[in-house]
Design a protein around this motif. Structure first.
Motif, PDB file in Angstrom:
ATOM      1  N   THR A 132       0.823  -1.212   0.000  1.00  0.00           N
ATOM      2  CA  THR A 132       0.000   0.000   0.000  1.00  0.00           C
ATOM      3  C   THR A 132       0.856   1.261   0.000  1.00  0.00           C
ATOM      4  OG1 THR A 132      -1.816  -1.099   1.152  1.00  0.00           O
ATOM      5  CG2 THR A 132      -1.789   1.292   1.223  1.00  0.00           C
ATOM      6  N   THR A 133       1.803   1.318   0.924  1.00  0.00           N
ATOM      7  CA  THR A 133       2.552   2.576   1.114  1.00  0.00           C
ATOM      8  C   THR A 133       4.007   2.493   0.694  1.00  0.00           C
ATOM      9  OG1 THR A 133       3.018   1.969   3.412  1.00  0.00           O
ATOM     10  CG2 THR A 133       1.043   3.294   2.990  1.00  0.00           C
ATOM     11  N   GLY A 134       4.464   1.329   0.238  1.00  0.00           N
ATOM     12  CA  GLY A 134       5.823   1.233  -0.277  1.00  0.00           C
ATOM     13  C   GLY A 134       6.877   1.122   0.799  1.00  0.00           C
ATOM     14  N   TRP A 135       7.926   1.920   0.664  1.00  0.00           N
ATOM     15  CA  TRP A 135       9.180   1.767   1.421  1.00  0.00           C
ATOM     16  C   TRP A 135       9.325   2.915   2.410  1.00  0.00           C
ATOM     17  CZ3 TRP A 135      12.584  -1.846   2.313  1.00  0.00           C
ATOM     18  CH2 TRP A 135      13.928  -1.573   2.521  1.00  0.00           C
ATOM     19  N   HIS A 136       9.330   2.589   3.723  1.00  0.00           N
ATOM     20  CA  HIS A 136       9.447   3.608   4.772  1.00  0.00           C
ATOM     21  C   HIS A 136      10.366   3.106   5.885  1.00  0.00           C
ATOM     22  CE1 HIS A 136       6.377   6.485   3.390  1.00  0.00           C
ATOM     23  NE2 HIS A 136       5.767   5.422   2.899  1.00  0.00           N
ATOM     24  N   CYS A 137      10.978   4.051   6.596  1.00  0.00           N
ATOM     25  CA  CYS A 137      11.935   3.713   7.650  1.00  0.00           C
ATOM     26  C   CYS A 137      11.577   4.392   8.967  1.00  0.00           C
ATOM     27  CB  CYS A 137      13.351   4.116   7.247  1.00  0.00           C
ATOM     28  SG  CYS A 137      13.968   3.322   5.760  1.00  0.00           S
ATOM     29  N   GLY A 138      12.184   3.920  10.032  1.00  0.00           N
ATOM     30  CA  GLY A 138      12.003   4.484  11.368  1.00  0.00           C
ATOM     31  C   GLY A 138      12.954   3.788  12.317  1.00  0.00           C
ATOM     32  N   THR A 139      12.591   3.691  13.584  1.00  0.00           N
ATOM     33  CA  THR A 139      13.438   3.041  14.578  1.00  0.00           C
ATOM     34  C   THR A 139      12.624   2.068  15.424  1.00  0.00           C
ATOM     35  OG1 THR A 139      13.091   4.849  16.159  1.00  0.00           O
ATOM     36  CG2 THR A 139      15.020   5.004  14.725  1.00  0.00           C
ATOM     37  N   ILE A 140      13.340   1.137  16.054  1.00  0.00           N
ATOM     38  CA  ILE A 140      12.722   0.174  16.972  1.00  0.00           C
ATOM     39  C   ILE A 140      12.531   0.839  18.333  1.00  0.00           C
ATOM     40  CG2 ILE A 140      13.088  -1.986  18.232  1.00  0.00           C
ATOM     41  CD1 ILE A 140      14.599  -3.016  15.766  1.00  0.00           C
ATOM     42  N   GLU A 141      11.324   0.739  18.872  1.00  0.00           N
ATOM     43  CA  GLU A 141      11.039   1.317  20.187  1.00  0.00           C
ATOM     44  C   GLU A 141      11.081   0.277  21.298  1.00  0.00           C
ATOM     45  OE1 GLU A 141       8.394   5.235  19.690  1.00  0.00           O
ATOM     46  OE2 GLU A 141       7.245   3.391  19.343  1.00  0.00           O
TER      47      GLU A 141
END
Length: 458
Positions: free
Chosen positions: A314-323
């Motif tokens: 749906t939204t493709g390729w995204h990044c972030g961090t592990i909480e």
């Protein structure tokens, strides 16, 4: 990701590789003295963090606002931090209270202990030390009591609970404090032992019927392919359990027949695997930005605070961090334990899609709250438990060649490729004992004597 390729070509490649191996082995009579051993690979080299793909670097730049050099440095630091944390976990023993990385670019490692005498040992490994009251084992015991209570009572207003390492607490997320206090008392705990985070967000599973590249389940629902796997001669992919039940038929994005769910668990866990037909071939690829491929080299679990990227139909390729790791989430369909909470956004239809940390597989999208316009929280089902539960082998860039086994591979507790190992477990290899530093599925190329990033000799 699973791709459609001609099976004849695959057979030709296997034959060519076999011939290469045979011709590369010299006869005993012609063999000279063995070459001098070279330096062992660093953690970054073992995990592929020293050679990140352009797709990973671009996404980290967009979502975490890093330059390419900063993103490259962060990936290397995160890989090295995981190994140092594993060594310190062994050193601290029962006093170990967790480890995490922080900082935008530096990925500084912090290790917690309940014994102040360990501070010097932690600093000697280049980590920051913090002395806390509760060990990781203590925190896990508290969370397990909440898990047990959730199986007895409904928890609609306390949708998430987890071990929060930096605060050295178990935290309950609730729509109001009254609901959290009630849940804590139902678990037989004192409210002072559990932190409360009030939030209106209610995570939901992320399956829906929308357009876009995907796989379809019984012509009704749509999810995203996770990681390519094999089981003996069978090929397929791992995905989320809520996407389909055992026996459900699947089709590719073009609606051509693909396969069926061989196994699925949901709730309690959110894991499944789909076996595909002969038109599909397992590859180590994950779809990155602009249809570019990111390749998976293994399944070493990243630390809290590490960067992760996700692919979804749906939204493709995204990044972030592990909480957090080991979060429990109460969906409308039931409670799921053992999830990892992240800052990566996702939307319906992204379910089942892969999370990676650099080149290392982390898990498949389960659910969350928010969206990719305003941001949100997403949970993933870790991949190593999927591999272990269903007896699967992750498809990686390293050829899983058949090599001579050490003499003790067949004995009890002998190291074996394909097995999932947890940090702290011990094995025998070549007559030597080793302890595991980081959760991962073993590969032939990752035998204990040559991978100090993953194993420490006892």
């Amino acid at each position: 990701m699973v791709g459609r390729h001609a099976t004849g070509r695959r057979s030709a490649v296997v034959t060519a590789l076999g011939a290469l191996v045979l011709t590369a082995v010299p006869s005993a009579a012609a063999a000279g003295p063995p070459p001098a051993p070279g330096p062992l690979p660093t953690a970054a080299q073992t995990l592929g963090a020293d050679r990140p793909s352009a797709e990973v670097l671009r996404a980290l730049g967009r979502d975490l606002r890093l330059t390419p050099d900063q993103a490259s440095a962060r990936l290397v630091n995160e890989a090295e931090a995981g190994t140092r944390a594993g060594r310190l976990r062994t050193t601290l023993g029962t006093h170990y209270a967790g480890a995490w990385v922080s900082g935008t670019t530096s990925a500084r490692l912090t290790v917690a202990t309940t014994d102040a005498s360990h501070v010097a040992a932690i600093r000697a490994q280049g980590a920051e030390a913090t002395v806390v009251e509760r060990t990781l084992s203590d925190l896990t015991t508290v969370k397990e009591r909440l898990d047990a209570a959730a199986r007895r009572v409904s928890t609609p207003d306390t949708p998430v609970w987890y071990v929060d390492l930096p605060s050295n607490k178990v935290v309950v997320q609730a729509t109001e404090k009254k609901a959290a206090d009630s849940f804590v008392r139902a678990a037989g705990l004192d409210t002072k032992d559990v932190g409360v985070r009030v939030s209106e967000n209610r995570p939901r599973v992320l399956a829906d019927i929308v357009g876009g590249e995907a796989y379809f389940i019984d012509d009704k629902a749509r999810c995203s392919i996770g990681f390519s796997v094999t089981k003996g001669a069978e090929q397929g992919f791992a995905s989320a359990g809520h996407c389909g039940k055992p026996g459900a038929k699947t089709a590719g994005a073009d609606k051509a027949a693909q396969g069926e769910f061989k196994a699925s668990t949901f709730p309690s866990k959110d894991m499944s695997w789909v076996g595909v037909n002969e038109s599909w071939t397992a590859t180590p690829d994950v779809k990155g930005e602009d249809d570019k491929k990111v390749q998976v080299a293994g399944s070493v679990q990243a630390l809290v605070g590490a960067s992760v990227c996700r692919s979804g139909s749906t939204t493709g390729w995204h990044c972030g961090t592990i909480e957090q790791h080991d979060a429990s989430v109460s969906y409308a369909e039931g409670t799921v334990d053992g999830l990892t909470q992240t800052t990566v956004c996702a939307e319906p239809g992204d379910s089942g899609g892969p999370f990676v940390a650099g080149a290392q597989a982390q898990g498949v999208t389960s659910g969350g709250s928010g969206d990719c316009t305003n941001g949100g929280t997403t949970f993933f089902q870790p991949v190593n438990p999927i591999l272990e539960e269903f007896g699967l082998t992750l498809k990686t860039t390293d050829t899983q060649a058949t090599l001579p086994a050490p003499a003790d591979e067949g004995v009890a507790n002998g190291w074996r490729s394909g097995r999932v190992y947890q940090a702290g477990s011990t094995v025998s290899y070549g007559g030597v004992r080793y302890t595991c530093l980081q959760n991962h599925q073993a590969q032939v190329a990752w035998s204990p004597e040559g991978t100090p990033a993953l194993w420490q000799q006892l």
